[in-house]
Design a protein around this motif. Structure first.
Motif, PDB file in Angstrom:
ATOM      1  N   THR A 152      78.012  18.201  47.258  1.00  0.00           N
ATOM      2  CA  THR A 152      77.065  17.389  46.484  1.00  0.00           C
ATOM      3  C   THR A 152      75.623  17.775  46.801  1.00  0.00           C
ATOM      4  N   THR A 185      74.840  20.914  44.916  1.00  0.00           N
ATOM      5  CA  THR A 185      74.631  20.588  43.502  1.00  0.00           C
ATOM      6  C   THR A 185      73.273  19.946  43.288  1.00  0.00           C
ATOM      7  N   GLN A 186      72.887  19.074  44.215  1.00  0.00           N
ATOM      8  CA  GLN A 186      71.591  18.396  44.108  1.00  0.00           C
ATOM      9  C   GLN A 186      70.432  19.394  44.171  1.00  0.00           C
ATOM     10  N   THR A 233      70.238  20.913  40.651  1.00  0.00           N
ATOM     11  CA  THR A 233      69.681  19.999  39.628  1.00  0.00           C
ATOM     12  C   THR A 233      68.195  19.745  39.872  1.00  0.00           C
ATOM     13  N   LEU A 251      73.404  20.845  29.338  1.00  0.00           N
ATOM     14  CA  LEU A 251      72.580  20.239  30.394  1.00  0.00           C
ATOM     15  C   LEU A 251      71.259  19.713  29.853  1.00  0.00           C
ATOM     16  N   SER A 287      67.445  14.504  32.162  1.00  0.00           N
ATOM     17  CA  SER A 287      68.863  14.522  32.544  1.00  0.00           C
ATOM     18  C   SER A 287      69.047  15.111  33.941  1.00  0.00           C
ATOM     19  N   SER A 310      68.061  12.506  36.455  1.00  0.00           N
ATOM     20  CA  SER A 310      69.141  11.523  36.590  1.00  0.00           C
ATOM     21  C   SER A 310      70.271  12.081  37.446  1.00  0.00           C
ATOM     22  N   ALA A 311      70.597  13.362  37.230  1.00  0.00           N
ATOM     23  CA  ALA A 311      71.660  13.992  38.018  1.00  0.00           C
ATOM     24  C   ALA A 311      71.271  14.073  39.492  1.00  0.00           C
ATOM     25  N   THR A 312      69.996  14.377  39.757  1.00  0.00           N
ATOM     26  CA  THR A 312      69.519  14.450  41.140  1.00  0.00           C
ATOM     27  C   THR A 312      69.569  13.075  41.802  1.00  0.00           C
ATOM     28  N   ASN A 358      71.516  10.578  40.934  1.00  0.00           N
ATOM     29  CA  ASN A 358      72.929  10.218  41.115  1.00  0.00           C
ATOM     30  C   ASN A 358      73.529  10.926  42.320  1.00  0.00           C
TER      31      ASN A 358
END
Length: 310
Positions: free
Chosen positions: A15, A18-19, A22, A102, A268, A271-273, A275
């Motif tokens: 995670t 991934t962060q 993003t 994305l 977006s 928001s992903a970051t 989350n």
């Protein structure tokens, strides 16, 4: 380390990676948004002037005179054909989407609203030709059996005026050849960083009715005489000004759509970051609790073993 702890630790590391992606994508999209907004601001001056000229011509009834005066013959490939009114058998719809994902709800909003527009056409999808700017829209309508008469992929992040000219030439050529009798441009209009609004604007044929009352209420449009004295001729002037007007419409729509795309992508990715932050906090709490439980179990086992020995 127990298997459950290893799994939670693996998810935390995944995670976090991934962060990082993003967050980087958010920064890139924000930078592109800032650049295209500066570019759009300078372009608006030109677009306003060319629209003002066409508004004046419409006010003087010059456009209507050429469109109905028989100066454009059937089969003639001329920009004056952009003024010619004819019975509507088929409608062309330019759909502007992105080439990639994305970008939040950006593409789905344009496609959904365009489908709503198509449902209002008397012949439905049989009475529509799709002209797709962007791979997402092209792929969507192809898979659903629509007639895609033109597609253009790979529009730059900051589109240049040179990119638009071949698009406009193809659109006008298809209109003059009778592939469709009216043309609409559908795209997401940039309102602010968090909001965009769908727009469907009639592009062809060009007429006074296309422009709306607001154009005639501008200060520059007041006090215009009913007639123009033109040199060398009305047709020669319109042959120059009409392509520029069409280019300004399409280029302005693409710029506007790209601005909304970058804003949607930035939002977006943010928001992903965020989350990912919440997920990491939850996983770390879960990991700490599991680790504390494992340590407590080990201590209990050691204490129990020592008591048994005594």
């Amino acid at each position: 380390m127990p298997a459950s702890l290893k799994e939670v630790k693996r998810r935390i590391d995944s995670t976090k990676r991934t962060q990082q992606i993003t967050r980087a994508m958010q920064m890139v999209s924000t930078a592109k948004l800032s650049q295209i907004q500066k570019h759009t601001a300078s372009y608006q001056t030109y677009a306003s002037k060319i629209r003002s000229v066409i508004t004046h011509l419409a006010k003087s009834h010059l456009l209507n005179g050429v469109a109905t005066g028989g100066t454009v013959t059937d089969g003639q490939v001329s920009t004056l054909g952009m003024l010619k009114q004819r019975p509507v058998e088929k409608i062309g719809i330019v759909v502007i989407t992105s080439d990639r994902g994305l970008v939040g709800s950006y593409n789905s909003n344009v496609i959904k609203q365009t489908l709503d527009l198509i449902n209002k056409v008397p012949k439905g999808k049989d009475g529509v030709v799709i002209l797709a700017i962007g791979g997402t829209g092209a792929d969507f309508f192809k898979k659903r059996g629509f007639e895609v008469g033109y597609e253009y992929r790979g529009v730059g992040d900051i589109p240049t005026f040179r990119e638009v000219r071949p698009i406009v030439n193809s659109i006008v050529t298809m209109y003059n050849s009778g592939m469709y009798d009216e043309l609409y441009v559908c795209y997401n209009h940039f309102v602010n960083t968090l909001t965009s609004a769908f727009r469907a604007e009639k592009m062809l044929p060009i007429s006074a009715e296309n422009m709306g009352d607001d154009d005639f209420n501008e200060p520059d449009a007041q006090g215009i005489s009913a007639d123009y004295e033109t040199e060398p001729s009305q047709d020669a002037i319109l042959e120059v000004i009409l392509p520029q007007y069409a280019e300004s419409l399409v280029y302005g729509a693409i710029l506007d759509a790209k601005t909304a795309e970058h804003a949607s992508s930035s939002t977006s990715m943010k928001s992903a970051t965020d989350n990912a932050d919440e997920l990491i906090s939850t996983l770390e709490l879960q990991y700490n609790r599991a680790r504390q439980s494992a340590i407590t179990t080990e201590i209990t086992e050691i204490t129990g073993a020592q008591a048994a020995l005594n």
